[in-house]
Design a protein around this motif. Structure first.
Motif, mmCIF file in Angstrom:
data_model
loop_
_atom_site.group_PDB
_atom_site.id
_atom_site.type_symbol
_atom_site.label_atom_id
_atom_site.label_comp_id
_atom_site.label_asym_id
_atom_site.label_seq_id
_atom_site.Cartn_x
_atom_site.Cartn_y
_atom_site.Cartn_z
ATOM 1 N N PHE A 1 29.969 -3.537 28.451
ATOM 2 C CA PHE A 1 30.161 -4.937 28.057
ATOM 3 C C PHE A 1 30.251 -5.780 29.320
ATOM 4 O O PHE A 1 30.905 -5.405 30.287
ATOM 5 C CB PHE A 1 31.444 -5.093 27.232
ATOM 6 N N GLY A 2 29.596 -6.935 29.304
ATOM 7 C CA GLY A 2 29.611 -7.798 30.471
ATOM 8 C C GLY A 2 28.859 -7.178 31.636
ATOM 9 O O GLY A 2 27.937 -6.386 31.455
ATOM 10 N N GLU A 3 29.251 -7.535 32.848
ATOM 11 C CA GLU A 3 28.605 -6.986 34.034
ATOM 12 C C GLU A 3 29.251 -5.655 34.430
ATOM 13 O O GLU A 3 30.446 -5.460 34.254
ATOM 14 C CB GLU A 3 28.712 -7.982 35.194
ATOM 15 N N LYS A 4 28.457 -4.765 34.963
ATOM 16 C CA LYS A 4 28.968 -3.460 35.374
ATOM 17 C C LYS A 4 29.690 -3.579 36.712
ATOM 18 O O LYS A 4 29.191 -4.207 37.655
ATOM 19 C CB LYS A 4 27.833 -2.450 35.485
ATOM 20 N N GLY A 5 30.884 -2.997 36.786
ATOM 21 C CA GLY A 5 31.646 -3.015 38.031
ATOM 22 C C GLY A 5 33.067 -3.477 37.816
ATOM 23 O O GLY A 5 33.598 -3.397 36.704
ATOM 24 N N PHE A 6 33.692 -3.974 38.895
ATOM 25 C CA PHE A 6 35.061 -4.458 38.846
ATOM 26 C C PHE A 6 35.069 -5.985 38.775
ATOM 27 O O PHE A 6 34.064 -6.641 39.071
ATOM 28 C CB PHE A 6 35.838 -3.992 40.075
ATOM 29 N N VAL A 7 36.219 -6.559 38.418
ATOM 30 C CA VAL A 7 36.285 -8.011 38.249
ATOM 31 C C VAL A 7 35.918 -8.752 39.527
ATOM 32 O O VAL A 7 35.277 -9.814 39.480
ATOM 33 C CB VAL A 7 37.691 -8.461 37.759
ATOM 34 N N THR A 8 36.286 -8.200 40.672
ATOM 35 C CA THR A 8 35.995 -8.887 41.939
ATOM 36 C C THR A 8 34.518 -8.801 42.322
ATOM 37 O O THR A 8 34.105 -9.410 43.311
ATOM 38 C CB THR A 8 36.845 -8.296 43.076
ATOM 39 N N GLN A 9 33.738 -8.060 41.525
ATOM 40 C CA GLN A 9 32.298 -7.955 41.775
ATOM 41 C C GLN A 9 31.495 -8.847 40.823
ATOM 42 O O GLN A 9 30.269 -8.858 40.894
ATOM 43 C CB GLN A 9 31.850 -6.497 41.623
ATOM 44 N N HIS A 10 32.178 -9.583 39.944
ATOM 45 C CA HIS A 10 31.460 -10.412 38.983
ATOM 46 C C HIS A 10 30.716 -11.532 39.705
ATOM 47 O O HIS A 10 31.239 -12.151 40.642
ATOM 48 C CB HIS A 10 32.430 -11.005 37.952
#
Length: 256
Positions: free
Chosen positions: A170-179
């Motif tokens: 869901f959303g972008e793959k990765g961590f929040v700081t990588q959005h």
């Protein structure tokens, strides 16, 4: 802010998923004033291994319905007993405890609320409070997978919801700081709550971009009044109790 010891009644116990329940509590009398970022201490009955109250963030307050929402993660005997509460059961709480978030001076400020796991709990009430007071905001929520993103519909009813998941479900793959939004928009204020590594990463981003940022710490708070010293954290003003001086801190005051 005046504190109360109250017996509230379980209006509904909503099973969010295997790990979380949402307790919707009410009372015969009007609920006292509560602010985003504050928390309650819950007395757990019929749990021999639970000697002290359990601190739970205030997830949401609906004064029209006279409801207090508590999002509870099941991690031990105490929270397990809480998850088993039934409609009309009585729950004893001390509330409200702790401080609150600092609102921006300008109503047109670009505001981002960043949360992960059960750390999203206080951000729902904060977002609703901001909206009610004329501050538009966006949410950036992170989790291992879509199943770990909690209360999405509630957040979407308040403002724009952005998300990241580690598995890309869901959303972008990765961590929040990588959005990607963090590279597109310069925010005026960031508020965050969640796992410590996530909050530290958000704080580093805020410092790097010269952005006002407050974090809500989730230290173990056994008493809620600064007596047990379980929740002490190191700040520029010395060691302080998170339960009395926080849980909300400006990142400039934390020795991270």
């Amino acid at each position: 802010m005046k504190k109360f010891i109250l017996d509230l009644i379980v209006k509904e116990n909503v099973r969010v998923n295997k790990q979380y329940v949402l307790l919707i509590l009410t009372a015969d009398e009007a609920l006292p004033p509560m602010l985003p970022g504050q928390f309650v201490e819950v007395k757990v009955e019929n749990s021999p291994n639970t000697f002290l109250r359990r601190p739970i963030s205030i997830n949401y307050v609906d004064y029209k319905k006279n409801e207090l929402w508590l999002l509870v993660q099941i991690v031990g005997d105490g929270t397990l007993k809480m998850s088993e509460l039934k409609e009309n059961d009585s729950v004893n709480l001390i509330l409200p405890l702790g401080n609150t978030f600092t609102l921006p001076e300008k109503k047109d400020s670009k505001i981002l609320l960043v949360g992960g796991g059960v750390g999203t709990a206080p951000l729902l009430y904060l977002g609703a409070y901001l909206k009610e007071n004329g501050y538009p905001c966006s949410f950036l929520l992170g989790g291992r997978s879509k199943d770990n993103l909690l209360q999405l519909c509630d957040f979407e009813s308040i403002g724009e919801v952005l998300a990241t998941t580690e598995d890309g479900s869901f959303g972008e793959k990765g961590f929040v700081t990588q959005h990607s939004v963090l590279n597109k928009i310069k925010f005026d204020a960031i508020y965050t709550c969640g796992p410590t590594p996530m909050m530290k990463a958000v704080a580093e981003y805020a410092k790097r971009t010269n952005t006002f940022c407050e974090v809500s710490l989730e230290n173990t708070m056994a008493c809620g009044i600064g007596a047990c010293l379980c929740c002490v954290t190191d700040t520029t003003e010395g060691h302080v109790c998170v339960c009395t001086e926080g849980p909300v801190f400006n990142i400039e005051k934390l020795k991270w």
